[in-house]
Design a protein around this motif. Structure first.
Motif, PDB file in Angstrom:
ATOM      1  N   ASP A  21      -0.633  -2.533  -7.369  1.00  0.00           N
ATOM      2  CA  ASP A  21       0.522  -1.759  -7.825  1.00  0.00           C
ATOM      3  C   ASP A  21       0.130  -0.314  -8.104  1.00  0.00           C
ATOM      4  OD1 ASP A  21       3.198  -1.309  -8.783  1.00  0.00           O
ATOM      5  OD2 ASP A  21       2.421  -1.462 -10.829  1.00  0.00           O
ATOM      6  N   GLY A  44       5.740   3.146  -4.383  1.00  0.00           N
ATOM      7  CA  GLY A  44       6.420   1.869  -4.299  1.00  0.00           C
ATOM      8  C   GLY A  44       6.137   1.144  -2.993  1.00  0.00           C
ATOM      9  N   GLN A  57      10.429  -4.615 -22.125  1.00  0.00           N
ATOM     10  CA  GLN A  57       9.349  -3.978 -21.380  1.00  0.00           C
ATOM     11  C   GLN A  57       8.021  -4.108 -22.116  1.00  0.00           C
ATOM     12  OE1 GLN A  57       9.396   0.408 -20.946  1.00  0.00           O
ATOM     13  NE2 GLN A  57       9.332   0.046 -18.740  1.00  0.00           N
ATOM     14  N   GLY A 105      10.767  -1.558 -11.333  1.00  0.00           N
ATOM     15  CA  GLY A 105      10.004  -0.503 -10.694  1.00  0.00           C
ATOM     16  C   GLY A 105      10.305  -0.396  -9.210  1.00  0.00           C
ATOM     17  N   ARG A 106       9.503   0.402  -8.515  1.00  0.00           N
ATOM     18  CA  ARG A 106       9.724   0.631  -7.090  1.00  0.00           C
ATOM     19  C   ARG A 106       8.955  -0.333  -6.207  1.00  0.00           C
ATOM     20  NH1 ARG A 106       8.512   6.970  -6.582  1.00  0.00           N
ATOM     21  NH2 ARG A 106       6.796   6.321  -7.946  1.00  0.00           N
ATOM     22  N   THR A 107       8.159  -1.208  -6.840  1.00  0.00           N
ATOM     23  CA  THR A 107       7.360  -2.168  -6.078  1.00  0.00           C
ATOM     24  C   THR A 107       7.873  -3.579  -6.326  1.00  0.00           C
ATOM     25  OG1 THR A 107       5.385  -0.768  -6.169  1.00  0.00           O
ATOM     26  CG2 THR A 107       5.043  -3.102  -5.717  1.00  0.00           C
ATOM     27  N   LEU A 139       6.322  -5.731 -12.722  1.00  0.00           N
ATOM     28  CA  LEU A 139       6.929  -4.924 -11.659  1.00  0.00           C
ATOM     29  C   LEU A 139       8.444  -4.789 -11.802  1.00  0.00           C
ATOM     30  CD1 LEU A 139       4.936  -6.328  -8.596  1.00  0.00           C
ATOM     31  CD2 LEU A 139       4.441  -4.281  -9.948  1.00  0.00           C
TER      32      LEU A 139
END
Length: 214
Positions: A127, A133, A58, A94-96, A91
């Protein structure tokens, strides 16, 4: 572009804020391993290693994004491959999700000064706008002389916060910028410096369309 100390401080704060969490998690994983040196490892060793691997990945992905978005490297790209992979890495998990087809834009457009840099910064801004998201879609048309990038953020809330919209447009004083609006401000200033016009237009309750024109 005049130098403003507050802008520099806010950009540095933004970068550090986004790196503190993964770097801190790496340290926690290492401390956990140290505590287990004299004890049976069991499944905790594996969990610690997974934590370190996830967090180091990350941190690496975020550093790659910052290098292209804020650094000189973003202006030196000769294609969109690194920019696309950096955006995907940002991304990841993540939720996107990112819908950026290979070959879009044509890599010839990357030779236009600042094209990759501005495109990546707008994707980051999209974003930020999708607080719950959604999907970010990238499209392009035109050539080096005249053209447009279209970055569509589909999902709630479908609009930029007022402070970010003002920062993007450059209608806010540096003294009034905040950690939440600094990226929008830098996106607008990078675009202006390279001759691009950036606009963010709501299109219904769950869709925000960014255009980058030249």
């Amino acid at each position: 572009m005049p130098l403003d100390i507050r802008v520099i401080e806010l950009v540095a704060s933004r970068i550090c804020h986004d790196l503190v969490s993964p770097v801190g998690a790496i340290r926690n994983g290492l401390e956990l391993i140290e505590e287990m040196e004299d004890e049976p490892a069991g499944g905790f060793m594996g969990e610690a290693v997974k934590l370190i691997e996830h967090s180091s990945g990350q941190a690496d992905r975020r550093l790659r994004v910052f290098r292209l978005a804020y650094g000189l490297a973003g202006r030196e790209q000769k294609g969109f491959g690194d920019t696309r992979s950096s955006a995907q890495g940002l991304l990841e998990g993540g939720r996107t999700t990112l819908d950026w087809p290979a070959g879009v834009p044509n890599d010839q457009l990357a030779f236009k000064r600042g094209a990759s840099k501005v495109l990546l910064n707008v994707i980051i801004l999209a974003d930020e706008a999708l607080t719950h998201g959604g999907t970010i879609t990238v499209a392009a048309e035109g050539d080096e002389q005249t053209g447009r990038f279209t970055i569509t953020a589909a999902g709630r809330p479908g609009a930029l916060k007022d402070e970010s919209a003002a920062a993007l447009a450059g209608t806010v004083a540096a003294a009034d910028l905040t950690p939440r609006s600094i990226h929008a401000y830098m996106t607008g200033r990078f675009a202006e410096d390279d001759g691009y016009r950036v606009a963010a237009t709501p299109s219904g309750p769950d869709r925000l369309v960014f255009t980058v024109e030249w």
